[in-house]
Design an enzyme around this catalytic site. Structure first.
Site, PDB file in Angstrom:
ATOM      1  N   TYR B 299      58.532   5.723  30.973  1.00  0.00           N
ATOM      2  CA  TYR B 299      57.066   6.836  30.521  1.00  0.00           C
ATOM      3  C   TYR B 299      55.623   6.705  32.218  1.00  0.00           C
ATOM      4  CZ  TYR B 299      53.086   7.758  27.553  1.00  0.00           C
ATOM      5  OH  TYR B 299      52.525   8.351  26.511  1.00  0.00           O
ATOM      6  N   TYR B 343      53.359  16.951  29.741  1.00  0.00           N
ATOM      7  CA  TYR B 343      52.584  15.228  29.493  1.00  0.00           C
ATOM      8  C   TYR B 343      53.524  15.772  27.867  1.00  0.00           C
ATOM      9  CZ  TYR B 343      50.345  11.323  27.791  1.00  0.00           C
ATOM     10  OH  TYR B 343      49.772  10.419  27.344  1.00  0.00           O
TER      11      TYR B 343
END
Lengths: 138, 389
Positions: B299, B343
């Protein structure tokens, strides 16, 4: 510049800052000190009190902000963002104008208060070694 | 316990301005994933979404002609959802509540809600000086007046604490951060769907990227972007008949640690850690060590997060992540990740890991068998494997 908008719950903190006093939440049941925005303690107590803190802290971390995504702060860069841990335990975000403060994590810090603007005094922390030198805020 | 596999992946175009509602993006990505699997909307009986998703399972079942859902669920862990949603779908399949579960994420993160700025309504006011209200860690009453108005300042505070703990100077940190950014940008050059595809980027470009909050530059922070992606999961018996090589969800877990509520600004120890023992213990149940993983989906909300996750995974000693990323032993974020592809909070990483395990990535790791997917600070994760056991 951005000023806080106190809520009913946090107004005592900001009112005290105008009087150059640092208040934190305190739990009468277990004795924990809590961040001013916490409304109840992990022990289950919700009738928290305000108590004056020592004003002593240690620097947990810091960064120099060089760009800001909000117009209200764009004229103030660069400035230094701080995260301090008060002697009592609660942690507060603060800032100092400019860069080059020769900060190091763990260093002792001491509370200071801005002159009130629109009735609100921002709470600062400056390196304890600079207290009284007039150099704290640069 | 029925085994579950990812049988379909789908995505929309990734853009700076989709010009379409998020729900429309969600439907497009879900349909693409079903088509990839060789399934139809009428085959779906489960929908799982993140709590930060605007489109609800109720909308989807009402709008799209799905049959009644026997499993509809929200994850509860904000941006740390990717392992959680896959875990929910896996458990629904394992217990027989659903046979075909869709997991999706649709987000107009550039044209609508920009997470790099204070949340709407938190910093505003009628007077000359804006007022900050509320208890959000970013843009709140106790943070915005001091310049914490986007996650980048908080992340910078994490990095500084890390640097000082391990005696890492600014130059060494910059080299490591730059290496992560450059590898993400290079992966994006190979991935035509990546938002930053076609924009060459090297170490000199990294050093020219404007400093936001030292030591983090603009290039260290993930994209703000529009788009959607989806995966379809199915029970093993059904998965065997689907169009693609099944990707077994061997494990999925949550490990939600205290402090998330405040982005750990009230925690003594920064950066936040789930503990270096957690993921190796999960992997050990499958006879694997972290070193056995072939490819990672981390992440990378910031380049630093990838470094930190590599340490948390146990791939190097504490403080060693800055060296590890200079010559990675295991490829990570091979689509460009959150830094350079899109994203979508890591669901795009899940899609990429499925491509890796099928053998169809644009940055293919030869013979990839085991992939690790991690959400924010590894607070949820999944172990994916090529083929069914």
């Amino acid at each position: 510049m951005i000023l806080p908008e106190p809520s009913d719950a946090t107004r005592p903190f900001w009112d005290a800052a105008v009087q150059k006093r640092l208040l934190l939440r305190h739990c009468p049941r277990c004795g924990s000190w809590l961040h001013p925005q916490l409304l109840f303690c992990g022990c289950g107590e919700w009738r928290l009190e305000w108590r004056e803190a020592s004003g002593e802290a240690r620097l947990l971390s810091h960064t120099v902000a060089r760009r800001m995504p909000v117009p209200a702060l764009q004229g103030e860069v660069p400035f230094t963002v701080l995260l301090v841990r008060t002697r009592e335990g609660p942690q507060l975000v603060s800032s100092l104008p400019g860069d080059g403060h020769a900060l190091r994590c763990g260093m002792p810090m001491r509370v200071a208060f801005d002159p009130p603007v629109e009735g609100v005094a921002l709470v600062r922390f400056i390196p304890a070694e600079r207290v009284g030198t007039g150099d704290g805020m640069r | 316990m029925k085994q579950a596999a990812i049988v379909g992946i789908g995505q929309t175009e990734y853009s700076w301005d989709s010009g379409r509602p998020e729900t429309v993006l969600a439907i497009e990505a879900i349909k693409a994933a079903l088509e990839d699997a060789g399934l139809a909307l009428q085959d779906v009986d489960g929908v799982v979404r993140s709590s930060i998703e605007s489109t609800t399972p109720i909308e989807l079942v009402s709008l799209t002609g799905m049959r009644p859902l026997s499993f509809a669920a929200d994850d509860a862990t904000w941006g740390g959802f990717v392992g959680s949603v896959i875990g929910l779908a896996r458990e629904a399949i394992a217990t027989g509540r659903a046979r075909v579960v869709v997991v999706f994420r649709a987000f107009n993160g550039r044209s609508q809600l920009r997470l790099g700025r204070p949340m709407p309504g938190s910093v505003e006011g009628s007077g000359a000086i804006p007022r900050a209200r509320g208890n959000l860690p970013v843009g709140g009453e106790f943070t915005a007046p001091y310049g914490v108005v986007s996650p980048s300042q908080v992340f910078a505070l994490w990095v500084r604490a890390y640097m000082e703990r391990h005696g890492i100077d600014a130059e060494r940190m910059s080299r490591a951060l730059g290496a992560v950014v450059c590898q993400a940008r290079q992966a994006a050059q190979r991935n035509p769907a990546a938002l930053l595809h076609g924009k060459s980027f090297g170490p000199a470009d990294y050093l020219a990227s404007p400093m936001l909050a030292e030591p983090l530059r603009k290039a260290d922070i993930c994209l703000e972007s529009d788009g959607a992606c989806a995966i379809v999961m199915a029970a093993a018996d059904l998965a065997r008949d689907c169009r693609q090589v099944p990707v077994h969800v061997a494990d999925a877990w949550q490990h939600v640690i205290p402090g998330y509520q405040n982005m750990w600004l009230m925690d003594k120890q920064l950066p936040p850690s789930i503990g270096r023992e957690v993921v190796p213990a999960k992997l050990a149940r499958h006879g694997l060590t972290p070193q056995d993983l072939d490819v990672l989906g981390l992440y990378d909300a910031t380049s630093f997060a990838a470094i930190w996750d590599i340490e948390t995974l146990g791939l190097c000693p504490p403080g060693g992540g800055v060296d590890w990323v200079l010559d990675p032993e295991i490829p990570f974020n091979t689509s460009g990740g959150l830094l350079a592809e899109v994203y979508l909070q890591g669901l795009n990483q899940a899609v990429e890991l499925v491509r890796q395990l099928r053998g169809t990535s644009t940055s293919q790791v030869p013979g990839a068998q085991h992939a690790f997917l991690g959400a924010a600070a590894l607070m949820s994760g999944a172990l994916l494997a090529r083929g069914l056991p």
